[in-house]
Enzyme design. Sequence first.
Site, mmCIF file in Angstrom:
data_model
loop_
_atom_site.group_PDB
_atom_site.id
_atom_site.type_symbol
_atom_site.label_atom_id
_atom_site.label_comp_id
_atom_site.label_asym_id
_atom_site.label_seq_id
_atom_site.Cartn_x
_atom_site.Cartn_y
_atom_site.Cartn_z
ATOM 1 N N HIS A 17 0.872 -1.199 0.000
ATOM 2 C CA HIS A 17 0.000 0.000 0.000
ATOM 3 C C HIS A 17 0.899 1.237 0.000
ATOM 4 C CE1 HIS A 17 -3.813 2.170 1.406
ATOM 5 N NE2 HIS A 17 -2.899 3.109 1.161
ATOM 6 N N HIS A 19 1.630 5.385 -1.776
ATOM 7 C CA HIS A 19 1.293 6.545 -2.613
ATOM 8 C C HIS A 19 2.598 7.126 -3.154
ATOM 9 C CE1 HIS A 19 -2.850 6.710 -0.975
ATOM 10 N NE2 HIS A 19 -2.247 6.174 0.077
ATOM 11 N N ASN A 45 -5.151 7.372 -6.032
ATOM 12 C CA ASN A 45 -5.852 8.620 -5.670
ATOM 13 C C ASN A 45 -5.099 9.857 -6.148
ATOM 14 O OD1 ASN A 45 -3.840 8.135 -3.708
ATOM 15 N ND2 ASN A 45 -4.925 9.295 -2.131
ATOM 16 N N LYS A 104 -9.592 -0.197 -5.921
ATOM 17 C CA LYS A 104 -9.557 0.439 -4.607
ATOM 18 C C LYS A 104 -10.888 1.101 -4.314
ATOM 19 C CE LYS A 104 -7.896 1.850 -0.836
ATOM 20 N NZ LYS A 104 -6.823 2.678 -0.343
ATOM 21 N N HIS A 141 -10.553 1.226 1.808
ATOM 22 C CA HIS A 141 -10.322 2.207 2.866
ATOM 23 C C HIS A 141 -11.528 2.066 3.776
ATOM 24 C CE1 HIS A 141 -8.893 6.120 4.593
ATOM 25 N NE2 HIS A 141 -10.107 5.990 5.114
ATOM 26 N N HIS A 179 -4.709 -0.569 5.781
ATOM 27 C CA HIS A 179 -4.233 0.235 6.909
ATOM 28 C C HIS A 179 -5.170 0.165 8.111
ATOM 29 C CE1 HIS A 179 -7.102 3.037 5.249
ATOM 30 N NE2 HIS A 179 -6.317 3.479 4.299
ATOM 31 N N ASP A 255 1.438 2.648 3.557
ATOM 32 C CA ASP A 255 0.583 3.817 3.362
ATOM 33 C C ASP A 255 1.401 5.103 3.423
ATOM 34 O OD1 ASP A 255 -1.657 5.222 2.721
ATOM 35 O OD2 ASP A 255 -2.566 5.117 4.705
ATOM 36 N N HIS A 259 3.371 14.485 1.472
ATOM 37 C CA HIS A 259 2.880 15.854 1.272
ATOM 38 C C HIS A 259 4.044 16.777 1.596
ATOM 39 C CE1 HIS A 259 -1.419 14.924 0.929
ATOM 40 N NE2 HIS A 259 -1.219 14.008 1.864
ATOM 41 N N ALA A 271 -3.471 15.110 5.374
ATOM 42 C CA ALA A 271 -3.290 13.851 6.112
ATOM 43 C C ALA A 271 -2.260 12.981 5.407
ATOM 44 C CB ALA A 271 -4.623 13.109 6.182
HETATM 45 N N1 OTD Z 1 -4.163 8.326 4.300
HETATM 46 N N2 OTD Z 1 -3.209 10.225 3.356
HETATM 47 C C1 OTD Z 1 -3.379 9.736 2.094
HETATM 48 C C2 OTD Z 1 -3.911 8.511 1.902
HETATM 49 C C3 OTD Z 1 -4.064 7.653 3.048
HETATM 50 O O1 OTD Z 1 -6.128 6.607 3.450
HETATM 51 C C4 OTD Z 1 -5.042 6.553 2.859
HETATM 52 O O2 OTD Z 1 -4.745 5.630 2.106
HETATM 53 C C5 OTD Z 1 -2.912 10.554 0.990
HETATM 54 O O3 OTD Z 1 -2.381 11.623 1.250
HETATM 55 O O4 OTD Z 1 -3.047 10.105 -0.180
HETATM 56 C C6 OTD Z 1 -3.642 9.547 4.444
HETATM 57 O O5 OTD Z 1 -3.569 10.045 5.579
HETATM 58 ZN ZN ZN Z 2 -3.132 5.052 1.443
HETATM 59 ZN ZN ZN Z 3 -6.952 4.802 2.858
#
Ligand code: OTD
Ligand code: ZN
Ligand code: ZN
Length: 351
Positions: A17, A19, A45, A104, A141, A179, A255, A259, A271
């Site tokens: 998992h 990003h 995403n 997803k 999620h 997660h 995860d 940022h 987040a």
């Molecule tokens: N959680 N931030 C992000 C994704 C995840 O839920 C998630 O997978 C993000 O910035 O893409 C986060 O806090």
């Molecule tokens: Zn994530």
């Molecule tokens: Zn998520």
Amino acid sequence: MSNSPLHIELIQPDDWHLHIRDGEVMKDVLADTAQQFARAIIMPNLKPPVTTADLAKAYRTRIESNLKSLGISSFTPLMTLYLTDNTSADEVHKAKAEGIVAFKLYPAGATTNSDAGVSDIKRCYKVLEAMQSVGMPLLVHGEVTTAQIDIFDREAVFIDTVLEPLRKDFPGLKIVFEHITTKQAAHYVRDAATPSNTLAATITPQHLLMNRNAIFSGGIRPHHYCLPVLKREEHRVALLEAATSGNPRFFLGTDSAPHAKGDKETACGCAGCYSAFNALGLYAEAFESVGKLDKLEGFASFFGPDFYSLPRNTKKITLAKQAQKIPAELPLGNDTIVPLRAGETIAWSLI
Ligand code: OTD
Ligand code: ZN
Ligand code: ZN
């Protein structure tokens, strides 16, 4: 696996998992991940989200060209598609043909760039039928987004109101509860009566190492804010027990969600925790804290590929109990990023 207090040798892990974003910043985060992991599930995403097989192919091409320019040939991105209310069953077949490994599910509004997510899972039943029939996993999620539900309860409520009914309607659908952050989720996955290999969960390093006090210790700590948000200590303990239990339903997914520093340290911060730089050291610390380093290899390197029916890696890596100072900031495109444990020393390093 050989195991000593000072060295652990293990088959190279994968990140189930991750990003990596797009554009300017992707190269920096890819380089960090590829130092440690052989493969990673790439989250869809983006803005706009990766909703079709064609968009995923184009994204994969951009990733491959960045890998090439970094001189990295040892890393494989595993692509996913973002499920929407309008995804067609046909897209599942296209995705399968293109080697896309999963879809997803983001409940609309649950996390960063999830506005196009699913408003009601019932709208996706045709797609889910197609996924079940071709063996395409659904990654979830797992949080409800209803405003009345307290943010700390969103995962537990999701289990009862979405996940359990979904699993009843699609008993053969492969599902990864992504997660997980609560004892309810850890126990739900552990105790589910399910045909083998249809239900699993990923666990992040931050949820194994921190509880919600970490968001407020001595002041507000934006770099400890991620979604789902950190929970009470009893939940951290349950997650650590699940991860270190040797149960193949639990495997590694960082995860890591980058940022830029300024987007975290602001009035309404984004987040996400950035763990791609030092994830394996953080996981080793968590496993060592309960004397279970011998269970790290299964969690990090075996159970993920087994669930996805992919071959296990063959190359080995070594983690050493060798202190490593984590930089205060790292480059991120034209910006900087603050990694987890920035400015601190962690005990385990990849050598
Ligand atoms: N959680 N931030 C992000 C994704 C995840 O839920 C998630 O997978 C993000 O910035 O893409 C986060 O806090
Ligand atoms: Zn994530
Ligand atoms: Zn998520």
